[in-house]
Design a protein around this motif. Sequence first.
Motif, short mmCIF file in Angstrom:
data_model
loop_
_atom_site.label_atom_id
_atom_site.label_comp_id
_atom_site.label_asym_id
_atom_site.label_seq_id
_atom_site.Cartn_x
_atom_site.Cartn_y
_atom_site.Cartn_z
N THR A 126 -20.89 43.60 -51.88
CA THR A 126 -20.85 43.49 -50.56
C THR A 126 -19.44 42.66 -49.96
N PRO A 127 -18.13 43.27 -50.17
CA PRO A 127 -17.32 42.59 -49.77
C PRO A 127 -17.16 42.74 -48.29
N PRO A 128 -16.49 41.93 -47.52
CA PRO A 128 -16.21 41.82 -46.28
C PRO A 128 -16.05 43.37 -45.69
N SER A 129 -15.38 44.13 -46.20
CA SER A 129 -15.10 45.57 -45.68
C SER A 129 -14.75 46.45 -46.97
N GLY A 130 -14.58 47.96 -46.67
CA GLY A 130 -14.10 48.69 -47.62
C GLY A 130 -14.92 49.34 -48.67
N VAL A 131 -16.35 48.85 -48.57
CA VAL A 131 -17.50 49.47 -49.40
C VAL A 131 -18.23 50.27 -48.39
N LEU A 132 -18.26 51.77 -48.63
CA LEU A 132 -18.78 52.50 -47.87
C LEU A 132 -20.17 53.42 -48.37
N GLN A 133 -21.03 53.76 -47.72
CA GLN A 133 -22.14 54.64 -48.23
C GLN A 133 -22.23 55.91 -47.37
N LEU A 134 -23.10 56.87 -47.76
CA LEU A 134 -23.42 58.11 -46.86
C LEU A 134 -24.91 58.37 -46.49
N ARG A 135 -25.23 58.17 -45.62
CA ARG A 135 -26.61 58.67 -45.06
C ARG A 135 -26.71 59.36 -43.92
N ARG A 219 -14.63 43.56 -55.00
CA ARG A 219 -13.97 42.26 -54.30
C ARG A 219 -12.64 42.63 -53.67
N GLY A 220 -12.45 41.99 -52.47
CA GLY A 220 -11.40 42.21 -51.57
C GLY A 220 -11.67 42.48 -50.22
N GLU A 221 -11.05 43.62 -49.75
CA GLU A 221 -11.30 44.02 -48.47
C GLU A 221 -10.73 45.46 -48.28
N ALA A 222 -10.92 46.23 -47.11
CA ALA A 222 -10.69 47.67 -47.16
C ALA A 222 -8.96 47.49 -47.25
N GLY A 223 -8.49 48.64 -47.97
CA GLY A 223 -7.19 48.59 -48.37
C GLY A 223 -6.70 47.76 -49.22
N ASP A 224 -7.52 46.86 -49.99
CA ASP A 224 -6.93 46.19 -50.85
C ASP A 224 -8.29 45.59 -51.59
N LEU A 225 -8.97 46.72 -52.54
CA LEU A 225 -9.96 46.35 -53.03
C LEU A 225 -9.90 46.40 -54.59
N SER A 233 -11.89 46.29 -67.54
CA SER A 233 -10.97 46.91 -66.89
C SER A 233 -11.25 46.72 -65.39
N GLU A 234 -10.01 46.98 -64.44
CA GLU A 234 -10.24 46.76 -63.12
C GLU A 234 -9.39 48.10 -62.46
N LEU A 235 -10.04 48.38 -61.28
CA LEU A 235 -9.27 49.69 -60.75
C LEU A 235 -9.14 49.08 -59.07
N ALA A 236 -7.76 49.40 -58.99
CA ALA A 236 -6.98 49.10 -57.57
C ALA A 236 -7.77 50.08 -56.63
N ALA A 237 -8.08 49.96 -55.31
CA ALA A 237 -8.47 51.04 -54.52
C ALA A 237 -8.28 50.49 -52.93
N SER A 238 -8.20 51.48 -52.15
CA SER A 238 -8.32 51.24 -50.90
C SER A 238 -9.86 51.23 -50.36
N ALA A 239 -10.61 51.93 -50.86
CA ALA A 239 -12.29 52.01 -50.34
C ALA A 239 -12.92 52.33 -51.73
N ALA A 240 -13.97 51.91 -51.68
CA ALA A 240 -15.19 52.39 -52.64
C ALA A 240 -16.31 52.81 -51.83
N ILE A 241 -16.62 54.24 -52.30
CA ILE A 241 -17.76 54.81 -51.88
C ILE A 241 -18.82 54.85 -52.78
N VAL A 242 -19.92 54.11 -52.41
CA VAL A 242 -21.19 54.02 -53.24
C VAL A 242 -22.15 54.89 -52.91
N GLY A 243 -22.48 55.81 -54.16
CA GLY A 243 -23.76 56.53 -54.20
C GLY A 243 -24.53 56.37 -55.37
N ILE A 244 -25.53 55.38 -55.18
CA ILE A 244 -26.34 55.12 -56.67
C ILE A 244 -27.79 55.17 -56.43
N GLY A 245 -28.07 56.28 -55.46
CA GLY A 245 -29.34 56.78 -55.39
C GLY A 245 -30.00 56.47 -54.11
#
Length: 410
Positions: A126-135, A219-225, A233-245
């Motif tokens: 749960t970083p301040p921003s950038g992690v999204l989920q769909l429901r 970690r980080g925030e939207a645009g720089d996660l 290993s690490e992945l740089a991302a603008s956003a992470a979309i989490v769908g884990i059930g």
Amino acid sequence: MSEHGADSHVVIIGASLAGTRTAQGLRTYGHAGRITLIGAEDELPYDRPPLSKELLRSDWSDESVAGVRLITEAEIAELDIDLRLGVAANGLDTESRTVSLADGTSIAYDRLVIATGAGARPSPWTPPSGVLQLRTLADSRAIAARLARQEHVVVVGGGFIGTEIAAAAIGFGCPVTVVDPVPEPMTRLVGAEIAGALVDLHHANGAVTRFGVGVTDIRGEAGDLTVVLDDGSELAASAAIVGIGSVANTGWLDGSGLTLANGVLTDPYLRAIGAEDVYAIGDVARWPHPGHGIDIRAEHWTNASDQARYVAAAITQGASAAFDSADYVWSDQYAWKVHSVGRRDPAGSSIVVGDLAADGRVAVIHADADGIACGAVTVNWVRALNQVRRLLAVGRPADAIVEELGLRAA
């Protein structure tokens, strides 16, 4: 089960597919009493499958959003349904037959239908921003807005929802990496026979997959996660979309006396264990599946619709037979259409027909230990799907289904 007559008050908690179809079905089957439909979201009831499919890729115009609505205000008025939106249920007293609501009010019922569905399993990161989920509809709109930036997206979870979102992100022009701790996550969806072809499809469209590796931190925030994986290993991302059930929405039922165990446990007639005249349907219900021989909670559109129709008929006319599920689910993977019906028997076998590489279509027919067809998966083959569904219903041997379809096993 007690009888209340045509003037009984049916209260339905949950205004998604299962709840809305129950309200409509009650009127179709002749229920003349009060119907109250209560939804936690401040949105007219809408269909959820399009949230990760066509709506996610749409222009979000009023017309495209209206296309996913399950019912209109005019239809609600015509059916004389008391629709209350934007208020969640937060308690049930089965002795007094009342449901308490988050706005401090309560409502009495003669029959209660619990259709509160399931929510996305909360992201542990749960970083301040950038992690999204769909429901929800709002979630889908937020994800579409993020994808429109055409920046790198990491999708955590290789299930149908995650891979559909990945396909949509590719369509927006986003670089996409899909991460899942299971080495072959597609296998749990469609079986080993065609799982590899689906992974190849994602690769061919530009997606990168990191399967067999888990996420330990975001970690980080939207645009720089920074998405940290358990192999270091690490992945740089603008956003992470989490769908884990998902998690069944049963918290409001704590202390109600109902049996809660990964959903609301019911009898074969979808009546909740622990209360009279209370039913549970859709994603929140866990019922004894006659084909599987165990209690299951199925998160399928068809299951929710079928259970709604069944309970509406049971309330108005009574139920003489236990509920039996169609076990049908589908997914859009780029231009491919994946359909699954029935089940796979661990003690049985499967017959592969067709060739994706040569023909662009395939079907996998599942047989139980006695050779009787019990399920199938098809890719880009609607004709085979429709025929298999019909033949499954009459208990044909798997070999006979292949022969009747006029197909030759691969």
